[in-house]
Design an enzyme around this catalytic site. Structure first.
Site, short mmCIF file in Angstrom:
data_model
loop_
_atom_site.label_atom_id
_atom_site.label_comp_id
_atom_site.label_asym_id
_atom_site.label_seq_id
_atom_site.Cartn_x
_atom_site.Cartn_y
_atom_site.Cartn_z
N GLU A 86 0.83 -1.21 0.00
CA GLU A 86 0.00 0.00 0.00
C GLU A 86 0.87 1.26 0.00
O GLU A 86 0.53 2.26 -0.63
CB GLU A 86 -0.94 -0.02 1.21
N GLU A 89 2.02 1.72 -3.43
CA GLU A 89 0.89 2.22 -4.23
C GLU A 89 0.69 3.72 -3.99
O GLU A 89 0.48 4.48 -4.94
CB GLU A 89 -0.38 1.45 -3.86
N CYS A 116 -8.76 -2.24 4.02
CA CYS A 116 -8.66 -3.49 4.79
C CYS A 116 -9.88 -3.80 5.63
O CYS A 116 -9.95 -4.86 6.24
CB CYS A 116 -7.39 -3.51 5.63
N SER A 136 -7.49 1.85 -2.24
CA SER A 136 -6.27 1.10 -2.53
C SER A 136 -6.68 -0.24 -3.13
O SER A 136 -7.70 -0.83 -2.73
CB SER A 136 -5.50 0.86 -1.22
N LYS A 175 -15.84 -10.14 7.99
CA LYS A 175 -14.81 -10.94 7.29
C LYS A 175 -15.37 -12.28 6.85
O LYS A 175 -14.84 -12.91 5.94
CB LYS A 175 -13.59 -11.15 8.19
N GLU A 178 -16.60 -11.39 3.54
CA GLU A 178 -15.51 -10.94 2.67
C GLU A 178 -14.86 -12.12 1.95
O GLU A 178 -14.57 -12.05 0.75
CB GLU A 178 -14.46 -10.19 3.51
N GLU A 183 -13.92 -11.56 -5.70
CA GLU A 183 -12.73 -10.71 -5.83
C GLU A 183 -11.62 -11.15 -4.88
O GLU A 183 -10.51 -10.64 -4.93
CB GLU A 183 -13.06 -9.23 -5.53
N CYS A 332 -10.65 -2.17 14.78
CA CYS A 332 -10.96 -3.59 14.97
C CYS A 332 -10.98 -4.03 16.43
O CYS A 332 -11.60 -5.04 16.76
CB CYS A 332 -9.93 -4.45 14.24
#
Ligand code: SF4
Length: 407
Positions: A86, A89, A116, A136, A175, A178, A183, A332
């Site tokens: 990242e 990037e 994230c 990102s 998650k 996710e 993807e 989190c």
């Protein structure tokens, strides 16, 4: 699982999140790999009566070995990996905008926004579907680790990736969804096979009959179990940004980030929106075009703050270059899969646990992780290189509003 599965057979009948994990552990044909998010270690102890804010990293590693996982890895490793990807990037996007460097592949929009937190990703896909180029392209750390396990580590151990079963222990219920996104697959293979919450891991430890509080301090396994302090703080709001700045600033200037104990104080804490500005002075020659540039960053947790920052992004008036967004207020440490806690200031206490984990380490910057640098040298090549893009980066889907508009 290859060896000592301590699951009582009764547990296999349960139809909850644990069932597929017990099943994989009992299957001699599977190599079962587990990884644990940073925030889990800051709260798991509460389920066993330890004071709020007690980090239980070592006991947790021992428990996972005892339960019978074949490899006990740490999402901290791939949090460091995320920072390399990242951070690179971000530099690419800054170069594209400030230097007119049009060789950059992929999105070049600023501000770049972290990707994230699946709670946040779902929100932006539905509410701001026109702004997805700001995200990102990095996958979240645990799916990055899953992809590395099923490629690099499968090769290294001579295991067919189909026989690897990757379990992520996460503070997060989002998650679980996710990992089902197409993807989050590589070559038609899911990166992660099952997500357990912190509470579910506590249940698993209890079912396995382990006396958690008295377990010895264990270690994570090599080569994907080492994380720097920068990775520990991913679990608290502001942590991903601080971790990224520790690395990016040093890469650009050759010097350490000029903050006491490396903490970017203006973005530490539980305020809804926090901001900081860092001016790049005397960069290394290759970053000369960044000399005197002031990089503006913003950090928010909870979707209300995110929406405020996104209104500016959508209007083209955002003064920021880089924004960190976490879906849950506080980050989190306060995720939906964490133990329920009513104690006053529990979020501060859990945050402190992660900052203390960071500060007790010798290695506190992601680019100093020796095992990660080995992975780049021996396997991945360059950050943002071809293989990294294949395994570790993703794209997003315009949902919600957009779909309604085009109908
Ligand atoms: Fe999950 Fe909340 Fe963390 Fe986002 S902030 S990854 S939704 S626990």
């Amino acid at each position: 699982g290859q060896c000592t599965v301590v699951c009582p057979t009764g547990a296999l009948k349960e139809t909850d999140g644990l069932t597929p994990v017990w099943r994989a552990l009992a299957d001699p044909g599977k190599r079962v790999v587990v990884q644990v998010a940073p925030a889990v270690r800051a709260a798991l102890g509460e389920e066993f009566g330890l004071p709020v804010g007690t980090p239980v990293t070592g006991k947790m590693a021992t428990a996972l070995h005892e339960i019978g996982f074949d490899d006990v890895f740490d999402t901290l490793f791939s949090a460091d990996l995320t920072i390399l990807e990242e951070g690179t990037e971000l530099l690419g996007r800054l170069n594209a905008v400030l230097k007119g460097d049009d060789n950059k592949e992929g999105p070049t929009a600023l501000p770049m926004i972290t990707s994230c937190s699946p709670g946040w990703i779902k929100h932006i896909e539905h509410q701001f579907p026109e702004e997805l180029d700001h995200l990102s392209t990095c996958k979240s750390p645990h799916t990055m680790l899953g992809a590395v396990v099923k490629s690099f580590y499968a090769e290294r151990t001579g295991t067919d990736p189909k026989d690897m079963f990757v379990v992520s222990v996460m503070p997060c219920t989002a998650k679980k969804y996710e990992i089902q996104r197409p993807e989050m697959e590589v070559d038609g293979r899911r990166d992660v096979d099952a997500v357990l919450t912190t509470r579910e891991l506590a249940r698993m430890i209890k079912k396995a009959g382990l006396d958690f509080v008295n377990l010895p301090e264990g270690e994570f396994d090599s080569p994907l179990g080492l994380g720097t302090g920068a990775a520990d703080i991913f679990g608290v709001t502001g942590g991903v940004m601080e971790a990224a700045l520790r690395t990016v600033y040093e890469v650009v200037t050759g010097r350490e980030l000029p903050f006491e104990k490396l903490h970017v104080t203006p973005i530490v804490g539980l305020d809804q929106v926090k901001t900081a500005s860092i001016t790049i002075e005397e960069p290394l020659p290759v970053y000369g075009h960044l000399n005197g540039v002031t990089v503006n960053v913003a950090v928010t947790s909870g979707l209300e703050g995110a929406s405020k920052l996104m209104e500016e992004v959508a209007a083209g008036t955002s003064p920021y270059h880089f924004i960190e967004v976490m879906g849950c207020p506080g980050g989190c440490i306060n995720g939906g899969g964490q133990p329920r806690c009513t104690e006053e200031n529990y979020r501060e206490k859990r945050s402190k646990a992660l900052y203390s984990e960071d500060e007790r380490k010798v290695l506190r910057k992601s680019h100093e992780n020796p095992d990660l640098m080995k992975l780049y040298n021996e396997y991945l090549g360059e950050p943002n290189g071809h293989l990294s893009h294949h395994l570790l980066h993703t794209h997003y889907v315009r949902r919600g509003k957009y779909n309604q508009l085009v109908k």
